[in-house]
Design a protein around this motif. Structure first.
Motif, short mmCIF file in Angstrom:
data_model
loop_
_atom_site.label_atom_id
_atom_site.label_comp_id
_atom_site.label_asym_id
_atom_site.label_seq_id
_atom_site.Cartn_x
_atom_site.Cartn_y
_atom_site.Cartn_z
N GLY A 1 43.20 -40.97 48.17
CA GLY A 1 43.92 -40.62 46.94
C GLY A 1 45.38 -41.01 47.06
O GLY A 1 45.72 -42.04 47.64
N LEU A 2 46.24 -40.17 46.53
CA LEU A 2 47.67 -40.46 46.54
C LEU A 2 48.21 -40.69 47.95
O LEU A 2 49.07 -41.53 48.16
CB LEU A 2 48.44 -39.29 45.89
CG LEU A 2 48.62 -39.32 44.38
CD1 LEU A 2 49.35 -38.07 43.92
CD2 LEU A 2 49.38 -40.57 43.94
N ARG A 3 47.68 -39.93 48.92
CA ARG A 3 48.21 -40.02 50.28
C ARG A 3 48.02 -41.40 50.88
O ARG A 3 48.79 -41.83 51.73
CB ARG A 3 47.54 -38.97 51.18
CG ARG A 3 47.77 -37.54 50.76
CD ARG A 3 47.50 -36.56 51.90
NE ARG A 3 46.21 -36.73 52.54
CZ ARG A 3 45.09 -36.13 52.14
NH1 ARG A 3 45.11 -35.34 51.07
NH2 ARG A 3 43.96 -36.31 52.79
N THR A 4 46.96 -42.10 50.46
CA THR A 4 46.66 -43.41 51.04
C THR A 4 46.91 -44.56 50.07
O THR A 4 46.64 -45.71 50.40
CB THR A 4 45.20 -43.46 51.52
OG1 THR A 4 44.33 -43.21 50.40
CG2 THR A 4 44.95 -42.41 52.60
N GLY A 5 47.38 -44.23 48.87
CA GLY A 5 47.68 -45.27 47.88
C GLY A 5 46.50 -45.70 47.04
O GLY A 5 46.64 -46.57 46.17
N ALA A 6 45.34 -45.12 47.30
CA ALA A 6 44.15 -45.47 46.51
C ALA A 6 43.11 -44.37 46.67
O ALA A 6 42.99 -43.75 47.73
CB ALA A 6 43.57 -46.81 46.93
N GLY A 7 42.38 -44.14 45.63
CA GLY A 7 41.25 -43.23 45.64
C GLY A 7 40.29 -43.74 44.59
O GLY A 7 39.81 -44.85 44.66
N PHE A 8 40.02 -42.92 43.58
CA PHE A 8 39.30 -43.44 42.43
C PHE A 8 40.20 -44.37 41.63
O PHE A 8 39.74 -45.32 41.00
CB PHE A 8 38.80 -42.29 41.55
CG PHE A 8 37.57 -41.62 42.10
CD1 PHE A 8 36.32 -42.16 41.89
CD2 PHE A 8 37.67 -40.46 42.85
CE1 PHE A 8 35.18 -41.57 42.40
CE2 PHE A 8 36.55 -39.86 43.37
CZ PHE A 8 35.29 -40.41 43.16
N LEU A 9 41.50 -44.09 41.66
CA LEU A 9 42.48 -44.91 40.97
C LEU A 9 43.33 -45.64 42.01
O LEU A 9 43.39 -45.24 43.17
CB LEU A 9 43.36 -44.04 40.06
CG LEU A 9 42.61 -43.18 39.05
CD1 LEU A 9 43.57 -42.28 38.29
CD2 LEU A 9 41.82 -44.04 38.07
#
Length: 331
Positions: free
Chosen positions: A287-295
């Motif tokens: 997610g936000l922590r890694t720069g990508a998730g579902f988005l």
């Protein structure tokens, strides 16, 4: 000079047809509701008067809410007409877009759609508004099915922004784009989903409503407190952050471990996380922590993004009258 607004034809003058009529007439379109059932003149007159009276009352409510001035309601309602089935061919000949809104019976819908598709040109878009029937269970009845799709409105259609568009196997992508532009032009927020039972919102809300009812059944909380929790927690948050956006906000790993716990503690696989959650974790898409998730958040100013979302939540607090000034100690 702007392009002329297409005339809208609604097959059926029931609740859905009336809601769609208000939405389009409010946005400047002429709308014809077509009674699809042959009936004696006096019965049709009663239906017509009921439909137009409901449209009038709806517009009066919108005027009280400040969405239009009282004297403007007559201008809007003058755009709406109701015609008997015997005049359907003439009404459809003038239609630029056709919406079917008859009861949820496959045979009835196919019959009405087949007849209507013979009365309009091959390029006139025809849409069902079914909430339960898959689009390709109906598309075979339509002449030139490339111009057919499902357009699922959420009631009340004249207020709820979201409209779910579900194309069939034969639907021309240009038709999807045309319908999307039409809906956006009247202030709606269209989304596209595959032809699948429940579309998007009904499928999610069915789970949520059943779980709320189950909690009442189990004595978890009173109906009043469950609804309060939904209004001021669940609904409050997801009016700003979408469900998948919220997974990314906190991290897909949190959902993964919470789901495992709930599945074991409540003894039900209805809480089991889908494979995409663990797959995203394995691929580092937290997610936000890694720069990508579902988005995808690559290149995003995360601090500014968080600030913007939080500011909208504060606006929601103000809307509910829950934003308070700080308590400051006095000397």
């Amino acid at each position: 000079m702007s392009a002329p607004r297409p005339t809208i034809a609604c097959l059926g003058a029931g609740r859905m047809g009336r809601g769609i009529a208000v939405a389009f007439a409010y946005a400047g379109h002429a709308v014809t509701m077509i009674d699809v059932k042959a009936r004696p003149a006096e019965q049709f007159s009663k239906l017509r008067d009921e439909a137009l009276d409901e449209v009038r009352k709806t517009l009066a409510s919108l005027a009280r809410f400040g969405l239009l001035k009282e004297h403007e309601t007559e201008t809007v309602i003058a755009r709406v007409s109701v015609v008997p089935s015997r005049d359907s061919a003439a009404a459809l000949a003038d239609a630029g877009i056709v919406f079917e809104g008859v009861p949820e019976m496959v045979d009835l819908k196919r019959e009405v759609l087949a007849a209507a598709s013979k009365c309009v040109g091959p390029d006139v878009v025809i849409a069902s508004t079914t909430s339960t029937i898959l689009v390709d269970d109906l598309s075979g009845a339509v002449e030139h099915p490339r111009r057919f799709l499902n357009v699922h409105w959420l009631n009340p259609a004249y207020l709820i922004p979201l409209v779910e568009m579900s194309p069939g196997a034969a639907t021309d992508p240009a038709v999807i784009a045309q319908m999307k532009a039409l809906l956006e032009g009247i202030g709606k927020v269209p989304v596209v989903c595959a032809a699948t039972p429940g579309f998007i919102v009904p499928r999610i809300q069915a789970l949520a409503m059943n779980e709320a009812a189950r909690m009442v059944e189990e004595g978890v909380a009173t109906p009043e407190d469950i609804d309060k929790a939904v209004r001021y927690g669940f609904g409050f948050r997801y009016a700003v952050l979408g469900l998948l956006e919220f997974i990314d906000w906190g991290g897909g790993d949190i959902l993964y471990y919470a789901s495992r716990y709930l599945e074991g503690a409540l003894g039900s696989d209805r809480y089991r996380a889908p494979e995409v959650i663990s797959r995203n974790m394995q691929e580092g898409r937290i997610g936000l922590r890694t720069g990508a998730g579902f988005l995808d958040y690559s290149g995003l100013d995360v601090d500014a993004y968080r600030e913007q979302r939080l500011s909208v939540l504060v606006d929601m607090l103000r809307h509910f009258g829950l934003a308070r000034p700080p308590v400051l100690d006095r000397d």
